[in-house]
Design a protein around this motif. Structure first.
Motif, mmCIF file in Angstrom:
data_model
loop_
_atom_site.group_PDB
_atom_site.id
_atom_site.type_symbol
_atom_site.label_atom_id
_atom_site.label_comp_id
_atom_site.label_asym_id
_atom_site.label_seq_id
_atom_site.Cartn_x
_atom_site.Cartn_y
_atom_site.Cartn_z
ATOM 1 N N UNK A 1 34.933 -16.019 16.850
ATOM 2 C CA UNK A 1 34.387 -16.972 15.886
ATOM 3 C C UNK A 1 34.632 -18.403 16.354
ATOM 4 N N UNK A 2 35.731 -18.585 17.113
ATOM 5 C CA UNK A 2 36.083 -19.920 17.586
ATOM 6 C C UNK A 2 36.927 -19.804 18.856
ATOM 7 N N UNK B 1 39.379 -22.153 21.187
ATOM 8 C CA UNK B 1 40.126 -23.413 21.188
ATOM 9 C C UNK B 1 40.735 -23.628 22.567
ATOM 10 N N UNK B 2 40.476 -24.795 23.138
ATOM 11 C CA UNK B 2 41.016 -25.100 24.459
ATOM 12 C C UNK B 2 41.317 -26.581 24.567
ATOM 13 N N UNK B 3 41.893 -27.002 25.723
ATOM 14 C CA UNK B 3 42.230 -28.415 25.906
ATOM 15 C C UNK B 3 41.002 -29.196 26.366
ATOM 16 N N UNK B 4 40.556 -28.939 27.597
ATOM 17 C CA UNK B 4 39.411 -29.668 28.131
ATOM 18 C C UNK B 4 39.202 -29.401 29.610
ATOM 19 N N UNK C 1 31.612 -21.806 28.782
ATOM 20 C CA UNK C 1 31.435 -22.285 27.412
ATOM 21 C C UNK C 1 30.095 -22.987 27.205
ATOM 22 N N UNK C 2 29.445 -23.381 28.288
ATOM 23 C CA UNK C 2 28.114 -23.980 28.152
ATOM 24 C C UNK C 2 27.117 -22.990 27.544
ATOM 25 N N UNK C 3 27.431 -21.703 27.665
ATOM 26 C CA UNK C 3 26.542 -20.664 27.140
ATOM 27 C C UNK C 3 26.957 -20.177 25.751
ATOM 28 N N UNK D 1 33.293 -23.565 19.479
ATOM 29 C CA UNK D 1 34.328 -23.995 20.421
ATOM 30 C C UNK D 1 34.917 -25.325 19.979
ATOM 31 N N UNK D 2 36.179 -25.510 20.318
ATOM 32 C CA UNK D 2 36.901 -26.711 19.911
ATOM 33 C C UNK D 2 37.745 -27.191 21.087
#
Length: 310
Positions: free
Chosen positions: A77-78, A80-83, A94-96, A102-103
């Motif tokens: 559902x979500x 979560x990552x730094x960057x 994550x582009x897909x 995503x957060x």
């Protein structure tokens, strides 16, 4: 390596495209690294489940995704990552995935990463070559180890809370309660840590991995510098002499290593000095997910500092 990457891309295509069937239950929230999972698990307690993408011992800079990881990302559902500058393996995948699922905490304007001096840092948590998008050889860089800051953890908890309220609006009251409990516990933990570390604030030390700036700044620790050697390669006589000279001149009490450094390399470096060796764990290895895990994580690092500096 080419063949392996081709296989991963092929599987990713099937997973992202929804062709690969998902035959088993997945976590509703997936975090990249364990400390983010600690914060998330506290906020999501009783609301939904949290799962960590990287296993203990894996580096966020160089992790090789498994097919099951791709399924996990797609079904969450979500995420979560730094960057980009921390989990360098994630952006292309994550582009897909829908932006709403995503957060990225580093991209949130409420979080201000620490600016530190650039340096010749040739290893990461696993001793592998860095694949960062910023330059480590000169100038300045942003420290993306934001989970080591209790202050940023409080901000991150609020950001995660707000996102989960959007996803689970019927659980908003419980999410509010969890956030309040997390912030209260975090304040108590910070007070405990400040008292514990007060006696060692003048004890100087070196680290091999310059990733503890947030924690050091918040609790006024005396980091004398970082020793930039590759943990997989025995340092030469000249390098050992340079390090030993620096340790003695700056009157270091301790050198902190991470698990990837072999005892033989450490023993060679400190031979003939009075410097002790400590170990720091920036990713919470061995700590189980729970609503109290983040406080346990901070207290564990505190004790690791004390074990060597006290």
């Amino acid at each position: 390596m080419f063949r392996y990457n081709l296989i991963i891309k092929f599987i990713a295509l099937f997973v992202i495209g929804g062709v690969l069937p998902i035959s088993y239950a997945q976590a509703s929230i997936v975090t990249s690294v364990k400390p983010l999972g600690f914060i998330t698990a506290a906020i999501a307690d009783g609301v939904t489940t949290t799962e960590i993408l990287l296993p203990d011992g894996a580096s966020p800079h160089s992790y090789a995704l498994k097919p099951s990881d791709l399924v996990k990302l797609k079904s969450a559902d979500l995420v979560i990552w730094i960057g980009d500058d921390m989990e360098t393996f994630l952006p292309s995948l994550l582009r897909n995935i829908d932006d709403e699922k995503q957060l990225s905490l580093a991209n949130n304007p409420k979080i201000m990463p620490l600016l530190r001096e650039g340096h010749d840092d040739d290893h990461d948590e696993d001793g592998d070559e860095h694949d960062h998008h910023h330059d480590h050889s000169h100038g300045h860089e942003l420290d993306m180890h934001i989970w080591l800051s209790p202050k940023i953890a409080a901000v991150s908890a609020q950001i995660i809370h707000d996102k989960l309220v959007q996803i689970y609006p019927d659980k908003s009251a419980l999410l509010d309660k969890n956030l309040a409990m997390f912030i209260e516990q975090l304040k108590e933990t910070q007070q405990i840590i400040a008292k514990k570390l007060n006696s060692v604030q003048n004890s100087g030390y070196f680290v091999f991995h310059d990733g503890y700036g947030y924690f050091e700044n918040e609790f006024n620790l005396n980091n004398l510098g970082s020793l930039t050697i590759n943990p997989a390669i025995q340092p030469g006589i000249k390098k050992v002499y340079e390090i030993q000279t620096e340790l003695n001149e700056k009157k270091a009490v301790c050198v902190f290593r991470e698990p990837q450094f072999s005892p033989a390399i450490i023993d060679k470096i400190i031979k003939g000095t009075d410097v002790k060796v400590g170990e720091l764990d920036p990713l919470g290895m061995g700590i189980d997910l729970s609503k109290d895990a983040y406080s346990h994580f901070l207290l564990n690092i505190t004790q690791q500092f004390l074990n060597c500096l006290a």
